[in-house]
Design a protein around this motif. Structure first.
Motif, PDB file in Angstrom:
ATOM      1  N   LEU A 278       0.850  -1.188   0.000  1.00  0.00           N
ATOM      2  CA  LEU A 278       0.000   0.000   0.000  1.00  0.00           C
ATOM      3  C   LEU A 278       0.884   1.235   0.000  1.00  0.00           C
ATOM      4  O   LEU A 278       1.724   1.411   0.883  1.00  0.00           O
ATOM      5  N   ASN A 279       0.716   2.078  -1.013  1.00  0.00           N
ATOM      6  CA  ASN A 279       1.495   3.318  -1.145  1.00  0.00           C
ATOM      7  C   ASN A 279       2.995   3.055  -1.094  1.00  0.00           C
ATOM      8  O   ASN A 279       3.760   3.801  -0.473  1.00  0.00           O
ATOM      9  N   GLY A 280       3.409   1.971  -1.720  1.00  0.00           N
ATOM     10  CA  GLY A 280       4.827   1.653  -1.792  1.00  0.00           C
ATOM     11  C   GLY A 280       5.392   1.015  -0.547  1.00  0.00           C
ATOM     12  O   GLY A 280       6.592   0.724  -0.490  1.00  0.00           O
ATOM     13  N   GLN A 281       4.580   0.796   0.476  1.00  0.00           N
ATOM     14  CA  GLN A 281       5.044   0.183   1.710  1.00  0.00           C
ATOM     15  C   GLN A 281       4.443  -1.206   1.863  1.00  0.00           C
ATOM     16  O   GLN A 281       3.347  -1.481   1.389  1.00  0.00           O
ATOM     17  N   SER A 282       5.181  -2.048   2.566  1.00  0.00           N
ATOM     18  CA  SER A 282       4.780  -3.440   2.720  1.00  0.00           C
ATOM     19  C   SER A 282       4.311  -3.705   4.145  1.00  0.00           C
ATOM     20  O   SER A 282       4.996  -3.354   5.110  1.00  0.00           O
ATOM     21  N   GLN A 283       3.138  -4.303   4.285  1.00  0.00           N
ATOM     22  CA  GLN A 283       2.612  -4.729   5.583  1.00  0.00           C
ATOM     23  C   GLN A 283       2.529  -6.251   5.587  1.00  0.00           C
ATOM     24  O   GLN A 283       2.052  -6.844   4.618  1.00  0.00           O
ATOM     25  N   ARG A 284       2.973  -6.859   6.651  1.00  0.00           N
ATOM     26  CA  ARG A 284       3.026  -8.311   6.672  1.00  0.00           C
ATOM     27  C   ARG A 284       1.799  -8.916   7.357  1.00  0.00           C
ATOM     28  O   ARG A 284       1.264  -8.361   8.318  1.00  0.00           O
ATOM     29  N   ILE A 285       1.383 -10.062   6.855  1.00  0.00           N
ATOM     30  CA  ILE A 285       0.303 -10.845   7.455  1.00  0.00           C
ATOM     31  C   ILE A 285       0.928 -11.920   8.323  1.00  0.00           C
ATOM     32  O   ILE A 285       1.891 -12.576   7.916  1.00  0.00           O
ATOM     33  N   GLU A 286       0.403 -12.102   9.527  1.00  0.00           N
ATOM     34  CA  GLU A 286       0.920 -13.126  10.431  1.00  0.00           C
ATOM     35  C   GLU A 286      -0.230 -13.990  10.950  1.00  0.00           C
ATOM     36  O   GLU A 286      -1.260 -13.479  11.398  1.00  0.00           O
ATOM     37  N   TRP A 287      -0.016 -15.299  10.871  1.00  0.00           N
ATOM     38  CA  TRP A 287      -0.946 -16.273  11.451  1.00  0.00           C
ATOM     39  C   TRP A 287      -0.110 -17.153  12.372  1.00  0.00           C
ATOM     40  O   TRP A 287       0.603 -18.030  11.921  1.00  0.00           O
ATOM     41  N   TRP A 288      -0.182 -16.864  13.670  1.00  0.00           N
ATOM     42  CA  TRP A 288       0.736 -17.485  14.614  1.00  0.00           C
ATOM     43  C   TRP A 288       0.130 -18.676  15.364  1.00  0.00           C
ATOM     44  O   TRP A 288       0.599 -19.050  16.430  1.00  0.00           O
ATOM     45  N   ALA A 329      -3.527 -11.567  12.030  1.00  0.00           N
ATOM     46  CA  ALA A 329      -3.479 -10.099  12.079  1.00  0.00           C
ATOM     47  C   ALA A 329      -2.584  -9.567  10.970  1.00  0.00           C
ATOM     48  O   ALA A 329      -1.749 -10.291  10.409  1.00  0.00           O
ATOM     49  N   LEU A 330      -2.795  -8.297  10.678  1.00  0.00           N
ATOM     50  CA  LEU A 330      -1.945  -7.577   9.736  1.00  0.00           C
ATOM     51  C   LEU A 330      -1.126  -6.568  10.536  1.00  0.00           C
ATOM     52  O   LEU A 330      -1.679  -5.769  11.293  1.00  0.00           O
ATOM     53  N   PHE A 331       0.179  -6.605  10.378  1.00  0.00           N
ATOM     54  CA  PHE A 331       1.073  -5.677  11.066  1.00  0.00           C
ATOM     55  C   PHE A 331       1.427  -4.559  10.101  1.00  0.00           C
ATOM     56  O   PHE A 331       2.097  -4.788   9.092  1.00  0.00           O
ATOM     57  N   SER A 332       0.937  -3.358  10.406  1.00  0.00           N
ATOM     58  CA  SER A 332       1.042  -2.260   9.452  1.00  0.00           C
ATOM     59  C   SER A 332       1.374  -0.952  10.150  1.00  0.00           C
ATOM     60  O   SER A 332       1.057  -0.740  11.318  1.00  0.00           O
ATOM     61  N   GLN A 333       2.008  -0.047   9.419  1.00  0.00           N
ATOM     62  CA  GLN A 333       2.292   1.304   9.907  1.00  0.00           C
ATOM     63  C   GLN A 333       1.216   2.284   9.456  1.00  0.00           C
ATOM     64  O   GLN A 333       1.263   3.449   9.802  1.00  0.00           O
ATOM     65  N   GLN A 334       0.239   1.794   8.675  1.00  0.00           N
ATOM     66  CA  GLN A 334      -0.772   2.689   8.123  1.00  0.00           C
ATOM     67  C   GLN A 334      -2.157   2.292   8.600  1.00  0.00           C
ATOM     68  O   GLN A 334      -2.385   1.169   9.031  1.00  0.00           O
ATOM     69  N   ASP A 335      -3.075   3.225   8.515  1.00  0.00           N
ATOM     70  CA  ASP A 335      -4.458   2.985   8.890  1.00  0.00           C
ATOM     71  C   ASP A 335      -5.228   2.573   7.637  1.00  0.00           C
ATOM     72  O   ASP A 335      -5.538   3.390   6.777  1.00  0.00           O
TER      73      ASP A 335
END
Length: 364
Positions: A278-288, A329-335
């Protein structure tokens, strides 16, 4: 602890956007029972409407980052797709005595597989939304043919040993063309993790087999060493008949548990190497979710389905989804709630109109 009623705590992280699933076994059981009765009474025709109601219920109870998922599929389109599938299966079955026609049908199925995959994904995503925004799939059939050809050739020349890479080739195509507004998925390389997941699946199958054999031996010893044997002989005629039936039931439970565990391990490996761009940034998905939890979950699910003759399916499905989403969950710096996008209405999108026209939702 009952997985259907609890929610596992997530790691405390302000950048963690969790998923949640709020459906109840009771609510889904009522829906499932009505769907089953109407499907039987209509000789299967109502199954398309049943799928829409089921998807709307399950997705409607799935929440993420303050938004709710929804399903917008049309029953008539789904019914059309199922009629096409039934016609294809009928033609396949009737052509067994005609080798040439049988081969042509098989060849046609292989040739159309990439095109069908594109249309089915387009239909499925166009009819799924989050926070009133429609998902979309913009992959092209020509690209799908190239992707599937690479995957199949890789399997052919490596005698199936390179299946993780073949899986990733197709997976990358499907994920990188799946989008929600400005956000787009990406699949990272995880061939090594897929091999480990396969080994874990084999280990799980062996463990399930050992446990079921032990339970079967204990049951046999309990029956033959007690007064139950005489009563069983009167009911069944011989102990061998009963033990044969129990062996088949145990085999079915083993297959259900092993397949579920294997699929969960593969999904975990793929999801944990999927990112949202999103907008050139990567957010990771985690299933722990842990392997130990998956082992117990799928073993108890298999036993519940077997002992209830399938009537426990609503409970099994809800408890499984609750256990899965409680640790995703999704670990992201953006809303993500501030995504700027226009709604992709099914009736306004040319590609989605094509998918709806052809009714290529072929899943049951």
């Amino acid at each position: 602890m009952d997985l259907s009623e609890h929610s596992t705590l997530r790691p405390p992280n302000k950048d963690c956007l969790p998923f949640s699933f709020t459906a109840t076994s009771t609510g889904y059981y009522r829906l499932w029972l009505i769907n089953m009765v109407l499907t039987v009474l209509t000789l299967g025709i109502y199954s398309a409407w049943a799928k829409v109601r089921t998807q709307k219920y399950l997705l409607g109870h799935t929440h993420f980052a303050g938004g709710r998922f929804d399903y917008h599929g049309r029953p008539w389109a789904i019914l059309k797709g199922r009629l096409i599938m039934l016609a294809a299966l009928l033609a396949w079955g009737l052509s067994e005595s005609m080798p040439l026609l049988h081969g042509l049908i098989a060849l046609l199925a292989v040739i159309t597989a990439p095109w069908l995959a594109v249309q089915a994904m387009r239909f499925r995503l166009a009819n799924t939304s989050w926070n009133q925004m429609r998902f979309r799939f913009d992959g092209k059939p020509a690209r799908a043919y190239l992707t599937y050809a690479k995957s199949w050739l890789l399997l052919l020349f490596t005698l199936g040993l390179a299946w993780p890479w073949a899986t990733l080739i197709k997976r990358r195509f499907l994920t990188q063309h799946s989008a929600l507004g400005q956000a787009r998925l990406a699949q990272q390389n995880c061939a090594g993790r897929l091999y480990l997941a396969a080994l874990g699946g084999i280990f799980g199958a062996l463990l399930y087999g050992i446990v079921l054999l032990l339970l079967g031996w204990l049951l046999r010893q309990g029956i033959t060493g007690s007064g139950l044997a005489d009563n069983i002989l009167q009911q069944w005629g011989s102990l061998q008949t009963l033990f044969s039936l129990l062996s088949r039931a145990a085999g079915m439970a083993w297959l259900l548990a092993s397949a579920g565990f294997w699929r969960a391990l593969m999904t975990r490996a793929l999801l944990n190497h999927t990112t949202l761009m999103l907008n050139g940034q990567s957010q990771r998905i985690e299933w722990w979710i842990s392997s130990r939890m998956l082992l117990g979950l799928h073993f108890s699910n298999a036993l519940a389905l077997l002992l209830s003759l399938g009537l426990a399916w609503p409970w099994v499905r809800v408890r499984t989804l609750r256990a899965q989403f409680s640790q995703l969950a999704l670990f992201s710096q953006q809303d993500l709630a501030q995504l700027q996008t226009s709604l992709h209405e099914l009736d306004d999108a040319r590609g989605d109109e094509l998918a709806d026209l052809l009714g290529l939702d072929l899943g049951w």
